[in-house]
Enzyme design. Structure first.
Site, PDB file in Angstrom:
ATOM      1  N   HIS A  24      -9.477   1.239   5.043  1.00 36.20           N
ATOM      2  CA  HIS A  24      -8.204   1.442   5.741  1.00 36.20           C
ATOM      3  C   HIS A  24      -8.425   2.398   6.917  1.00 36.20           C
ATOM      4  O   HIS A  24      -9.223   3.327   6.825  1.00 36.20           O
ATOM      5  CB  HIS A  24      -7.160   2.001   4.767  1.00 36.20           C
ATOM      6  CG  HIS A  24      -5.779   1.964   5.325  1.00 36.20           C
ATOM      7  ND1 HIS A  24      -5.322   2.903   6.230  1.00 36.20           N
ATOM      8  CD2 HIS A  24      -4.769   1.075   5.149  1.00 36.20           C
ATOM      9  CE1 HIS A  24      -4.082   2.591   6.561  1.00 36.20           C
ATOM     10  NE2 HIS A  24      -3.721   1.483   5.927  1.00 36.20           N
ATOM     11  N   GLY A  42       2.801   2.550  10.735  1.00 35.96           N
ATOM     12  CA  GLY A  42       3.752   3.636  10.542  1.00 35.96           C
ATOM     13  C   GLY A  42       4.477   4.055  11.814  1.00 35.96           C
ATOM     14  O   GLY A  42       5.131   5.092  11.855  1.00 35.96           O
ATOM     15  N   LYS A  71       0.111   4.226  -0.278  1.00 33.89           N
ATOM     16  CA  LYS A  71      -0.544   5.416   0.302  1.00 33.89           C
ATOM     17  C   LYS A  71      -0.319   6.613  -0.642  1.00 33.89           C
ATOM     18  O   LYS A  71      -0.261   6.429  -1.849  1.00 33.89           O
ATOM     19  CB  LYS A  71      -0.049   5.651   1.729  1.00 33.89           C
ATOM     20  CG  LYS A  71      -0.176   4.374   2.588  1.00 33.89           C
ATOM     21  CD  LYS A  71       0.012   4.578   4.045  1.00 33.89           C
ATOM     22  CE  LYS A  71      -0.152   3.244   4.768  1.00 33.89           C
ATOM     23  NZ  LYS A  71      -0.051   3.352   6.220  1.00 33.89           N
ATOM     24  N   SER A  82       3.730  -1.883  10.371  1.00 31.54           N
ATOM     25  CA  SER A  82       5.182  -1.958  10.577  1.00 31.54           C
ATOM     26  C   SER A  82       5.757  -3.341  10.259  1.00 31.54           C
ATOM     27  O   SER A  82       6.699  -3.791  10.913  1.00 31.54           O
ATOM     28  CB  SER A  82       5.549  -1.541  12.004  1.00 31.54           C
ATOM     29  OG  SER A  82       5.167  -0.192  12.224  1.00 31.54           O
ATOM     30  N   ASN A 101       0.869  -1.181   0.000  1.00 35.67           N
ATOM     31  CA  ASN A 101       0.000   0.000   0.000  1.00 35.67           C
ATOM     32  C   ASN A 101       0.904   1.229   0.000  1.00 35.67           C
ATOM     33  O   ASN A 101       1.477   1.573   1.023  1.00 35.67           O
ATOM     34  CB  ASN A 101      -0.894  -0.025   1.256  1.00 35.67           C
ATOM     35  CG  ASN A 101      -1.733   1.231   1.388  1.00 35.67           C
ATOM     36  OD1 ASN A 101      -1.795   2.057   0.483  1.00 35.67           O
ATOM     37  ND2 ASN A 101      -2.400   1.370   2.530  1.00 35.67           N
ATOM     38  N   GLU A 154      -5.112  -4.685  10.748  1.00 36.77           N
ATOM     39  CA  GLU A 154      -4.099  -3.641  10.927  1.00 36.77           C
ATOM     40  C   GLU A 154      -4.365  -2.900  12.235  1.00 36.77           C
ATOM     41  O   GLU A 154      -5.198  -1.989  12.270  1.00 36.77           O
ATOM     42  CB  GLU A 154      -4.157  -2.641   9.763  1.00 36.77           C
ATOM     43  CG  GLU A 154      -3.887  -3.253   8.403  1.00 36.77           C
ATOM     44  CD  GLU A 154      -3.320  -2.222   7.420  1.00 36.77           C
ATOM     45  OE1 GLU A 154      -2.325  -2.553   6.782  1.00 36.77           O
ATOM     46  OE2 GLU A 154      -3.854  -1.107   7.311  1.00 36.77           O
ATOM     47  N   GLU A 183      -6.799   4.817   7.922  1.00 41.40           N
ATOM     48  CA  GLU A 183      -6.593   6.236   7.588  1.00 41.40           C
ATOM     49  C   GLU A 183      -7.847   6.821   6.950  1.00 41.40           C
ATOM     50  O   GLU A 183      -8.185   7.982   7.165  1.00 41.40           O
ATOM     51  CB  GLU A 183      -5.357   6.382   6.679  1.00 41.40           C
ATOM     52  CG  GLU A 183      -4.077   6.146   7.476  1.00 41.40           C
ATOM     53  CD  GLU A 183      -2.935   5.518   6.701  1.00 41.40           C
ATOM     54  OE1 GLU A 183      -2.935   5.567   5.467  1.00 41.40           O
ATOM     55  OE2 GLU A 183      -2.034   4.965   7.362  1.00 41.40           O
TER      56      GLU A 183
HETATM   57  P1  13P Z   1       3.238   0.528   7.659  1.00 40.58           P
HETATM   58  O1  13P Z   1       3.750  -0.759   7.073  1.00 40.58           O
HETATM   59  O2  13P Z   1       3.943   1.744   7.157  1.00 40.58           O
HETATM   60  O3  13P Z   1       3.126   0.466   9.153  1.00 40.58           O
HETATM   61  O4  13P Z   1       1.723   0.697   7.106  1.00 40.58           O
HETATM   62  C1  13P Z   1       0.839  -0.366   7.229  1.00 40.58           C
HETATM   63  C2  13P Z   1      -0.395  -0.026   6.480  1.00 40.58           C
HETATM   64  O5  13P Z   1      -1.146   0.855   6.866  1.00 40.58           O
HETATM   65  C3  13P Z   1      -0.670  -0.762   5.246  1.00 40.58           C
HETATM   66  O6  13P Z   1      -1.954  -0.532   4.792  1.00 40.58           O
END
Ligand code: 13P
Length: 256
Positions: free
Chosen positions: A97, A175, A13, A215, A11, A169, A99
């Site tokens: 997601h 992150g 983003k 992560s 992803n 997640e 976010e």
């Molecule tokens: P990270 O791997 O940067 O923690 O992000 C995970 C994520 O949100 C994947 O959709």
């Protein structure tokens, strides 16, 4: 061997111009574009889908989007439909997601409409669920995950359920560099599997992939991917460089 082929999805983003994306995809295809042991999906921003699709042609790597609108067309300024994604050779779409849930206030009901619209258009939804730190600390992790999962999958038929991918997640691990322990992750993954058994029956539940996201890196992936109910990863930061992303694919191939 598991009934479920492992899946590693990147992803990206809101990162990478179309040109940067093409360069990344070229490196991924060169290193992992022929193997078929693990399913690999890259999810660029909308602006990078078309050029990524051209670069992926002839490889085993698949293309995903990061979001879509549930309606087929109409007055929804700034939105993208399932049909538009399909026309760009997109096969997967990340939905719900955290976010999007937090910054764009997406509700479980809205996410559910997207899941149903994606399936109708023969896109494979990657439905994301997961608790915040406050929810984990108050002991409500399983309740939160159950609500998000059941609401997100409402109305999905048994026939189409195996086209759905679930991504667990934990929001506090995204992150942040704080990965869930293998025990924490496996506990929730097993719980999700038990909910899928209740919704769709055991035979179907055993075929649905449940990815871990938060992560995930080459250093922690082998242990996570070896867990019984962890069928792959949804990777953020480590998917932005070919080297780390390909290492994750290699880790998944080693476990299969
Ligand atoms: P990270 O791997 O940067 O923690 O992000 C995970 C994520 O949100 C994947 O959709």
């Amino acid at each position: 061997m598991s009934l479920r082929k492992k899946l590693i999805a990147g992803n990206w983003k809101m990162n990478k111009t179309a040109a940067d994306g093409v360069a990344l995809v070229a490196d991924i295809v060169a290193a992992a574009g022929k193997q078929n042991d693990v399913e690999v999906v890259v999810c660029p921003p909308f602006t990078g889908l078309e050029s990524a699709a051209a670069k992926l042609e002839g490889s085993t790597v698949k293309l995903g989007a990061q979001n879509m609108h549930p309606e087929a067309s109409g007055a929804y300024t700034g939105e993208i439909s399932a049909g538009m994604l399909r026309a760009l050779f997109v096969s997967h779409v990340i939905l719900g997601h955290s976010e999007r849930r937090s910054y764009f206030h997406e509700s479980d009901a809205f996410i559910n409409q997207k899941v149903l619209a994606a399936l109708k258009a023969q896109l494979k939804p990657i439905l994301c669920v997961g608790e915040t730190l406050a929810e984990r600390e108050s002991g409500s992790t399983l309740k939160v995950v159950q609500t998000q999962l059941e609401a997100g999958l409402e109305g999905v038929s048994k026939d189409l359920a195996t086209n759905v991918v679930i991504a667990y997640e934990p929001v506090w691990a995204i992150g942040t560099g704080k990965v869930a322990s293998t025990e924490q992750a496996q506990e929730v993954h097993a719980f999700i599997r038990s909910l899928l058994v209740k919704l769709f029956g055991d035979a179907i539940a055993q075929k649905v992939r449940i990815l871990y996201g938060g992560s995930m890196k080459p250093a922690n992936a082998p242990e996570l991917l070896a867990q019984k109910d962890i069928d792959g990863g949804l990777i953020g930061g480590a998917s932005l460089e070919a080297r780390s992303f390909v290492e994750l694919v290699t880790a998944a191939i080693a476990i299969k």
